[in-house]
Enzyme design. Structure first.
Site, PDB file in Angstrom:
ATOM      1  N   ASP A  50       0.808  -1.224   0.000  1.00 14.33           N
ATOM      2  CA  ASP A  50       0.000   0.000   0.000  1.00 14.33           C
ATOM      3  C   ASP A  50       0.840   1.272   0.000  1.00 14.33           C
ATOM      4  O   ASP A  50       0.422   2.306   0.533  1.00 14.33           O
ATOM      5  CB  ASP A  50      -0.968   0.016   1.200  1.00 14.33           C
ATOM      6  CG  ASP A  50      -1.830  -1.234   1.239  1.00 14.33           C
ATOM      7  OD1 ASP A  50      -2.169  -1.738   0.155  1.00 14.33           O
ATOM      8  OD2 ASP A  50      -2.153  -1.703   2.339  1.00 14.33           O
ATOM      9  N   LYS A  96       1.689   2.155  -5.117  1.00 12.82           N
ATOM     10  CA  LYS A  96       2.182   1.613  -6.386  1.00 12.82           C
ATOM     11  C   LYS A  96       1.234   1.913  -7.541  1.00 12.82           C
ATOM     12  O   LYS A  96       1.654   2.345  -8.609  1.00 12.82           O
ATOM     13  CB  LYS A  96       2.376   0.085  -6.269  1.00 12.82           C
ATOM     14  CG  LYS A  96       3.403  -0.317  -5.222  1.00 12.82           C
ATOM     15  CD  LYS A  96       3.484  -1.821  -5.035  1.00 12.82           C
ATOM     16  CE  LYS A  96       2.284  -2.443  -4.356  1.00 12.82           C
ATOM     17  NZ  LYS A  96       2.103  -2.081  -2.940  1.00 12.82           N
ATOM     18  N   GLY A 126      -4.543  -4.369  -3.737  1.00 15.00           N
ATOM     19  CA  GLY A 126      -5.547  -3.337  -4.001  1.00 15.00           C
ATOM     20  C   GLY A 126      -4.772  -2.102  -4.402  1.00 15.00           C
ATOM     21  O   GLY A 126      -4.131  -1.481  -3.557  1.00 15.00           O
ATOM     22  N   HIS A 127      -4.741  -1.799  -5.677  1.00 13.77           N
ATOM     23  CA  HIS A 127      -3.948  -0.675  -6.184  1.00 13.77           C
ATOM     24  C   HIS A 127      -4.892   0.453  -6.598  1.00 13.77           C
ATOM     25  O   HIS A 127      -5.674   0.306  -7.526  1.00 13.77           O
ATOM     26  CB  HIS A 127      -3.082  -1.126  -7.376  1.00 13.77           C
ATOM     27  CG  HIS A 127      -2.020  -2.116  -6.975  1.00 13.77           C
ATOM     28  ND1 HIS A 127      -1.098  -2.634  -7.840  1.00 13.77           N
ATOM     29  CD2 HIS A 127      -1.726  -2.659  -5.755  1.00 13.77           C
ATOM     30  CE1 HIS A 127      -0.292  -3.463  -7.188  1.00 13.77           C
ATOM     31  NE2 HIS A 127      -0.670  -3.503  -5.932  1.00 13.77           N
ATOM     32  N   GLN A 148       1.970  -6.085  -3.222  1.00 14.87           N
ATOM     33  CA  GLN A 148       2.414  -6.198  -1.824  1.00 14.87           C
ATOM     34  C   GLN A 148       3.699  -5.363  -1.646  1.00 14.87           C
ATOM     35  O   GLN A 148       3.885  -4.396  -2.351  1.00 14.87           O
ATOM     36  CB  GLN A 148       2.641  -7.662  -1.425  1.00 14.87           C
ATOM     37  CG  GLN A 148       1.370  -8.477  -1.297  1.00 14.87           C
ATOM     38  CD  GLN A 148       0.803  -8.911  -2.642  1.00 14.87           C
ATOM     39  OE1 GLN A 148       1.477  -9.543  -3.430  1.00 14.87           O
ATOM     40  NE2 GLN A 148      -0.454  -8.601  -2.914  1.00 14.87           N
TER      41      GLN A 148
END
Ligand code: GDP
Ligand code: IMO
Ligand code: MG
Length: 421
Positions: A13, A16, A40-41, A222
């Site tokens: 988080d 990215k 979750g981007h 990640q």
């Protein structure tokens, strides 16, 4: 050397998605190389926020090719939902995205196994996103997986049933109730949708494109401190999140890589269990969470927050061979008079700058206190205009890490990005 890599240096988080999206205009191809829908981007433009889990973050640029590489694990149900919610037609997505036939599939029973294992662990649970990541990678490594290319075989359904039956045998040992049919319906709809996509041996495609001089950006998921080998095992994810993972996850030689961008927050966060030496349990930690909107993009869980950890950052830089540092979320710290940064640890009565192997021993951070910038920086677009305490903080990080900070992000929007070079 046409393949650059962007990856997280902390516990995920780091921003990215936002930065891959902001960098996409200078690349021809964006390729994800590991992880799965545990990621979750988030990216923001035109006042809309998008959260991507499986699809690479270059997807909103219409002339770019995006690739899901062999190192990724794919849940077809999640893929379908994501594909339908992008805000443009699936036909257009089919034009922009290629999926590796070698990527392993997350089966509905992988998700159930993930939940059963976690519930069985009780207090020692990892805090998994429960997306089936661990069980899917386990089956990959134990040579029991199903891969994307298998969905094109005539006997796919039989193979699927065989895998599910094996999982059901394992599940009998756990006192865990579940509803398989509920998961399966969406999963098979996802399989149907995936069959419409370009499914191929993307290692050929990546190498051909690189050979023709196309610029490729490999997008990590990640963070380094969640890497299966170098993270705080067992409180990690199940893939190699580090730069070496880009080679195995896309089928490229280390000789083809160029810049390795390491992204980090101006502070630290972690979701799930595991050591976090600089974690704050006080109002400062709460302020970071509130101002930084530190809630998981995949699970909505509150993120644990703390000061920047330089021993961890230096470790990540070493493991990845970082060539440029990108710093995000400095704007979140705008209201602090003073800030702290951890430069070493005290453990067992000794000072060290090494990450201990044991993750159950007390580690006390040794801090340096610095002046805060105490001003709103979100409107700033030039490095020279940043307040002196912030550029001092950045210079300190550069001196301590030996790597230049070449990008500073001052807000979630694509435009709130300052490139120094
Ligand atoms: P990723 O997993 O590394 O892509 O990061 P996430 O998207 O899960 O979490 C980063 C969060 O911070 C998202 O909500 C982003 O919109 C947001 N974000 C990214 N960069 C910045 C920044 O510089 N400032 C602020 N305030 N938010 C940011
Ligand atoms: P992005 O790509 C933050 C964490 C989980 C848990 C551990 C294992 O958005 O940075 P898993 O689901 O892999 O079995 O969970 O890893 N985790 C993440 N934390 N960002 C992520 O991805 C993460 N993906 C997994 O919270 O502690
Ligand atoms: Mg995330």
């Amino acid at each position: 050397m046409n393949i650059d890599i962007l990856l997280g240096l902390q516990w995920g988080d780091e921003g990215k998605g936002k930065i891959v999206d902001a960098l996409s205009p200078v690349y021809d191809v964006v390729a994800r190389f590991q992880g799965g829908p545990n990621a979750g981007h988030s990216l923001e433009f035109n006042n809309v926020k998008h959260i991507l889990h499986l699809i690479p973050s270059g997807i909103f640029h219409k002339d770019k090719l995006n690739i899901i590489g062999n190192g990724v694990v794919i849940d077809p149900a999640v893929f379908r939902k994501e594909a339908e919610e992008l805000g443009f037609p699936v036909e257009e997505l089919i034009r922009r995205l290629v999926i590796s036939t070698r990527a392993n599939l997350i089966l509905p029973t992988h998700r159930i196994l993930d939940a059963a294992y976690e519930s069985h662990k009780g207090n020692t649970r990892i805090g998994s996103t429960l997306k089936g990541i661990g069980p899917a990678y386990t089956d990959k490594t134990s040579r029991n997986g199903l891969r994307v290319g298998d969905i094109l075989r005539d006997d796919f359904l039989e193979r699927y049933r065989e895998h599910v039956n094996n999982h059901l045998i394992i599940l009998k040992n756990y006192d865990f109730s579940f509803n398989l049919e509920e998961y399966e319906a969406g999963w098979f709809e996802g399989i149907e949708m995936m069959r419409r996509f370009r499914l191929e041996s993307t290692e050929y495609l990546v190498n051909e494109l690189a050979g023709k001089g196309r610029k490729i950006l490999a997008e990590g998921a990640q963070g380094t401190m969640l890497d299966i080998d170098f993270g705080s095992y067992p409180y990690v994810t199940s893939s190699n999140t580090i730069s070496a993972g880009a080679c195995t996850g896309l089928g490229i030689s280390p000789r083809m890589t160029g810049e390795i961008f390491g992204i980090f927050k101006a502070y630290c966060t972690r979701v799930g269990s595991g050591p976090f030496p600089t974690e704050l349990y006080d109002d400062t930690g709460n302020a970071l969470r509130d101002v930084g909107r530190e809630f998981g993009s995949t699970t909505g869980r509150p993120r644990r927050c703390g000061w920047l950890d330089l021993p961890a950052l230096r470790y990540s830089i070493m493991i990845n061979g970082i060539t440029q540092l990108f710093m995000t979320k400095a704007d979140v710290m705008s209201s602090f008079d003073t800030i702290k940064v951890c430069t070493s640890y005290k453990t067992g009565g000794k000072e060290t700058d090494r990450i201990p192997f044991e993750n159950d021993i007390p580690v006390e951070p040794v801090y340096t206190e610095m002046k805060g910038w105490n001003s709103d920086i979100s409107g700033i677009r030039k490095y020279e205009d940043l307040p002196a305490p912030l550029t001092d903080y950045i210079s300190f990080i550069e001196k301590e890490s030996g790597i230049p900070v070449t990008m500073v992000s001052v807000g979630p929007d694509r435009k709130e990005t300052i490139f120094r070079v």
